[in-house]
Design a protein around this motif. Structure first.
Motif, PDB file in Angstrom:
ATOM      1  N   MET A 128       0.869  -1.176   0.000  1.00 29.95           N
ATOM      2  CA  MET A 128       0.000   0.000   0.000  1.00 29.95           C
ATOM      3  C   MET A 128       0.904   1.223   0.000  1.00 29.95           C
ATOM      4  O   MET A 128       1.766   1.355   0.873  1.00 29.95           O
ATOM      5  CB  MET A 128      -0.921  -0.010   1.222  1.00 29.95           C
ATOM      6  N   ALA A 129       0.713   2.083  -0.982  1.00 28.55           N
ATOM      7  CA  ALA A 129       1.638   3.202  -1.151  1.00 28.55           C
ATOM      8  C   ALA A 129       0.890   4.451  -1.597  1.00 28.55           C
ATOM      9  O   ALA A 129      -0.264   4.386  -2.050  1.00 28.55           O
ATOM     10  CB  ALA A 129       2.722   2.846  -2.169  1.00 28.55           C
ATOM     11  N   VAL A 130       1.581   5.573  -1.451  1.00 31.63           N
ATOM     12  CA  VAL A 130       1.093   6.861  -1.946  1.00 31.63           C
ATOM     13  C   VAL A 130       2.148   7.376  -2.918  1.00 31.63           C
ATOM     14  O   VAL A 130       3.290   7.637  -2.528  1.00 31.63           O
ATOM     15  CB  VAL A 130       0.872   7.874  -0.804  1.00 31.63           C
ATOM     16  N   ILE A 131       1.780   7.506  -4.192  1.00 30.43           N
ATOM     17  CA  ILE A 131       2.693   7.971  -5.229  1.00 30.43           C
ATOM     18  C   ILE A 131       2.171   9.281  -5.791  1.00 30.43           C
ATOM     19  O   ILE A 131       1.041   9.332  -6.292  1.00 30.43           O
ATOM     20  CB  ILE A 131       2.845   6.931  -6.347  1.00 30.43           C
ATOM     21  N   ASN A 132       2.978  10.313  -5.673  1.00 29.94           N
ATOM     22  CA  ASN A 132       2.594  11.648  -6.169  1.00 29.94           C
ATOM     23  C   ASN A 132       1.217  12.061  -5.664  1.00 29.94           C
ATOM     24  O   ASN A 132       0.410  12.650  -6.393  1.00 29.94           O
ATOM     25  CB  ASN A 132       2.616  11.684  -7.698  1.00 29.94           C
ATOM     26  N   GLY A 133       0.896  11.704  -4.417  1.00 27.86           N
ATOM     27  CA  GLY A 133      -0.370  12.100  -3.807  1.00 27.86           C
ATOM     28  C   GLY A 133      -1.513  11.135  -4.042  1.00 27.86           C
ATOM     29  O   GLY A 133      -2.605  11.347  -3.508  1.00 27.86           O
ATOM     30  N   THR A 134      -1.319  10.084  -4.821  1.00 26.59           N
ATOM     31  CA  THR A 134      -2.367   9.093  -5.095  1.00 26.59           C
ATOM     32  C   THR A 134      -2.083   7.831  -4.293  1.00 26.59           C
ATOM     33  O   THR A 134      -0.996   7.267  -4.383  1.00 26.59           O
ATOM     34  CB  THR A 134      -2.422   8.747  -6.598  1.00 26.59           C
ATOM     35  N   SER A 135      -3.066   7.387  -3.519  1.00 24.00           N
ATOM     36  CA  SER A 135      -2.877   6.215  -2.665  1.00 24.00           C
ATOM     37  C   SER A 135      -3.574   5.005  -3.262  1.00 24.00           C
ATOM     38  O   SER A 135      -4.583   5.118  -3.964  1.00 24.00           O
ATOM     39  CB  SER A 135      -3.414   6.482  -1.253  1.00 24.00           C
ATOM     40  N   GLY A 136      -3.031   3.830  -2.983  1.00 26.82           N
ATOM     41  CA  GLY A 136      -3.629   2.594  -3.460  1.00 26.82           C
ATOM     42  C   GLY A 136      -2.686   1.429  -3.265  1.00 26.82           C
ATOM     43  O   GLY A 136      -1.726   1.506  -2.497  1.00 26.82           O
ATOM     44  N   THR A 137      -2.956   0.344  -3.981  1.00 25.34           N
ATOM     45  CA  THR A 137      -2.164  -0.881  -3.879  1.00 25.34           C
ATOM     46  C   THR A 137      -1.320  -1.047  -5.142  1.00 25.34           C
ATOM     47  O   THR A 137      -1.822  -0.881  -6.257  1.00 25.34           O
ATOM     48  CB  THR A 137      -3.080  -2.107  -3.708  1.00 25.34           C
ATOM     49  N   ILE A 138      -0.056  -1.375  -4.959  1.00 33.04           N
ATOM     50  CA  ILE A 138       0.845  -1.558  -6.091  1.00 33.04           C
ATOM     51  C   ILE A 138       0.498  -2.864  -6.806  1.00 33.04           C
ATOM     52  O   ILE A 138       0.450  -3.927  -6.185  1.00 33.04           O
ATOM     53  CB  ILE A 138       2.312  -1.604  -5.625  1.00 33.04           C
ATOM     54  N   GLU A 139       0.259  -2.769  -8.107  1.00 32.89           N
ATOM     55  CA  GLU A 139      -0.088  -3.955  -8.894  1.00 32.89           C
ATOM     56  C   GLU A 139       1.081  -4.473  -9.723  1.00 32.89           C
ATOM     57  O   GLU A 139       1.145  -5.663 -10.011  1.00 32.89           O
ATOM     58  CB  GLU A 139      -1.287  -3.663  -9.800  1.00 32.89           C
ATOM     59  N   SER A 140       1.977  -3.596 -10.134  1.00 34.07           N
ATOM     60  CA  SER A 140       3.158  -4.073 -10.862  1.00 34.07           C
ATOM     61  C   SER A 140       4.253  -3.030 -10.775  1.00 34.07           C
ATOM     62  O   SER A 140       3.983  -1.827 -10.636  1.00 34.07           O
ATOM     63  CB  SER A 140       2.826  -4.384 -12.335  1.00 34.07           C
ATOM     64  N   VAL A 141       5.481  -3.514 -10.837  1.00 33.62           N
ATOM     65  CA  VAL A 141       6.662  -2.649 -10.830  1.00 33.62           C
ATOM     66  C   VAL A 141       7.571  -3.130 -11.952  1.00 33.62           C
ATOM     67  O   VAL A 141       7.930  -4.305 -12.002  1.00 33.62           O
ATOM     68  CB  VAL A 141       7.422  -2.723  -9.490  1.00 33.62           C
ATOM     69  N   SER A 142       7.911  -2.248 -12.873  1.00 38.51           N
ATOM     70  CA  SER A 142       8.827  -2.600 -13.949  1.00 38.51           C
ATOM     71  C   SER A 142       9.913  -1.543 -14.019  1.00 38.51           C
ATOM     72  O   SER A 142       9.895  -0.549 -13.281  1.00 38.51           O
ATOM     73  CB  SER A 142       8.083  -2.697 -15.290  1.00 38.51           C
ATOM     74  N   PHE A 143      10.846  -1.718 -14.936  1.00 40.73           N
ATOM     75  CA  PHE A 143      11.911  -0.732 -15.074  1.00 40.73           C
ATOM     76  C   PHE A 143      11.386   0.602 -15.605  1.00 40.73           C
ATOM     77  O   PHE A 143      12.025   1.625 -15.410  1.00 40.73           O
ATOM     78  CB  PHE A 143      13.006  -1.258 -16.006  1.00 40.73           C
ATOM     79  N   ARG A 144      10.220   0.594 -16.260  1.00 42.38           N
ATOM     80  CA  ARG A 144       9.717   1.822 -16.862  1.00 42.38           C
ATOM     81  C   ARG A 144       8.587   2.456 -16.078  1.00 42.38           C
ATOM     82  O   ARG A 144       8.488   3.671 -16.001  1.00 42.38           O
ATOM     83  CB  ARG A 144       9.246   1.546 -18.293  1.00 42.38           C
ATOM     84  N   LEU A 166       7.123   9.168  -3.025  1.00 40.58           N
ATOM     85  CA  LEU A 166       6.659   7.788  -2.874  1.00 40.58           C
ATOM     86  C   LEU A 166       6.682   7.443  -1.390  1.00 40.58           C
ATOM     87  O   LEU A 166       7.733   7.495  -0.751  1.00 40.58           O
ATOM     88  CB  LEU A 166       7.556   6.833  -3.671  1.00 40.58           C
ATOM     89  N   ALA A 167       5.509   7.108  -0.846  1.00 44.82           N
ATOM     90  CA  ALA A 167       5.398   6.709   0.555  1.00 44.82           C
ATOM     91  C   ALA A 167       4.861   5.289   0.614  1.00 44.82           C
ATOM     92  O   ALA A 167       3.808   4.998   0.029  1.00 44.82           O
ATOM     93  CB  ALA A 167       4.469   7.657   1.322  1.00 44.82           C
ATOM     94  N   ASN A 168       5.587   4.400   1.272  1.00 45.46           N
ATOM     95  CA  ASN A 168       5.210   2.992   1.376  1.00 45.46           C
ATOM     96  C   ASN A 168       4.645   2.729   2.767  1.00 45.46           C
ATOM     97  O   ASN A 168       5.340   2.901   3.771  1.00 45.46           O
ATOM     98  CB  ASN A 168       6.433   2.102   1.108  1.00 45.46           C
ATOM     99  N   ALA A 169       3.370   2.288   2.818  1.00 41.10           N
ATOM    100  CA  ALA A 169       2.708   2.056   4.104  1.00 41.10           C
ATOM    101  C   ALA A 169       2.879   0.636   4.613  1.00 41.10           C
ATOM    102  O   ALA A 169       2.380   0.311   5.698  1.00 41.10           O
ATOM    103  CB  ALA A 169       1.217   2.376   3.984  1.00 41.10           C
ATOM    104  N   THR A 170       3.567  -0.215   3.854  1.00 41.38           N
ATOM    105  CA  THR A 170       3.677  -1.617   4.261  1.00 41.38           C
ATOM    106  C   THR A 170       5.123  -2.109   4.207  1.00 41.38           C
ATOM    107  O   THR A 170       5.373  -3.291   3.966  1.00 41.38           O
ATOM    108  CB  THR A 170       2.795  -2.504   3.361  1.00 41.38           C
ATOM    109  N   MET A 171       6.050  -1.237   4.446  1.00 41.70           N
ATOM    110  CA  MET A 171       7.462  -1.629   4.471  1.00 41.70           C
ATOM    111  C   MET A 171       7.841  -2.082   5.883  1.00 41.70           C
ATOM    112  O   MET A 171       7.813  -1.279   6.828  1.00 41.70           O
ATOM    113  CB  MET A 171       8.333  -0.455   4.043  1.00 41.70           C
ATOM    114  N   ASP A 172       8.130  -3.358   6.049  1.00 43.31           N
ATOM    115  CA  ASP A 172       8.516  -3.982   7.320  1.00 43.31           C
ATOM    116  C   ASP A 172       7.336  -4.132   8.280  1.00 43.31           C
ATOM    117  O   ASP A 172       7.124  -5.195   8.842  1.00 43.31           O
ATOM    118  CB  ASP A 172       9.652  -3.213   7.998  1.00 43.31           C
TER     119      ASP A 172
END
Length: 269
Positions: A128-144, A166-172
């Motif tokens: 669960m993260a907040v990217i550029n002010g938008t919060s939600g669940t990460i579905e995929s991460v790629s190099f691009r 980028l704010a990660n709400a589920t790190m550790d």
């Protein structure tokens, strides 16, 4: 004399090829070592297969570029040994490289940013993260790109080079804050006691005891005004479990408040 010069040129070309071969082997070994470091640093982000695939894709690209440049340089040096003018070849390569670099600058920026996101293990699928002010669940991460789905189900695609925050709400571990606001005239100690009672009940439940990594923290009075007082608590949970645990704590708070006749309503901060 011409035969001697030709023999010397052949020997020099042979030495160039041999040196290029040795450097290629060293480059390959270095890239393999780099790949191992990346896999260890990324902690196998996403699934092990997904992380390995992306990291090996990156190292294969590095290998292709590095070995290609190496053999291109060796070829130019070899041509120079037999009297070929390599100036026009270098000029043409420079123009082509400049054009490609200018056209792909945004892609290169995204790839470099994605590389560091993976290397530093900043975010993973399912977080669960907040990217550029938008919060939600990460579905995929790629190099691009990083793909995030918000609570309304909308999918947001962020080019890695354009991610500024980028704010990660589920790190550790994860946390869920609960603010209880009640009239100023109410006894704050009674409210804290009721919150502690609800916390103890939650911690005694085996369903939630396994995901709580620390006792529910009652911080005490966090704020007050002329008319209200706010007491804050926090549930510290396993990554991604904060919403489920927090909602259950709020439900138990409501029941305790009703039984005690206190009446404030817990609010998620």
């Amino acid at each position: 004399m011409i035969g001697v010069d030709s023999a010397q040129a052949v020997i020099r070309i042979g030495l160039i090829v041999l040196a290029a071969y040795v450097v290629t082997k060293l480059l390959r070994a270095g890239i393999r070592r780099f790949e191992t470091v990346l896999l260890r640093a990324a902690h196998m982000a996403e699934t092990p297969a997904g992380a390995s695939m992306r990291i090996r894709t990156l190292t294969n690209v590095l290998w292709t570029i590095g070995s290609g440049l190496l053999w291109f340089t060796a070829a130019l040096i070899g041509l120079g040994q037999i009297g070929v003018n390599v100036g026009p070849i270098l000029a043409g390569a420079g123009v082509v490289g400049l054009a490609v670099g200018f056209g792909a600058q945004h892609l290169v920026r995204d790839l470099v940013s994605g590389f560091f996101i993976l290397l530093e293990n900043q975010v993973r699928v399912g977080d669960m993260a907040v990217i550029n002010g938008t919060s939600g669940t990460i579905e995929s991460v790629s190099f691009r790109t990083v793909v995030l789905r918000d609570m309304a189900g909308m999918v947001h695609v962020f080019p890695n080079g354009l991610i500024t925050t980028l704010a990660n709400a589920t790190m550790d571990w994860s946390g869920y804050l609960v603010d209880v606001t009640f009239p100023f005239q109410k006894d704050a100690d009674r409210v804290v006691e009721a919150m502690t009672k609800a916390a103890n009940e939650l911690q005694a439940d085996p369903v939630f005891a396994n995901v709580l990594i620390a006792p529910v923290e009652i911080f005490g009075i966090d704020n007050f005004s002329d008319t209200t007082v706010t007491v804050r608590a926090r549930c510290k949970t396993q990554p991604g479990e904060q919403q489920r645990v927090g909602r259950e704590y709020r439900r138990r708070l409501k029941k305790v408040f009703d039984a005690e006749g206190i009446g404030p309503s817990p609010a998620h901060a």
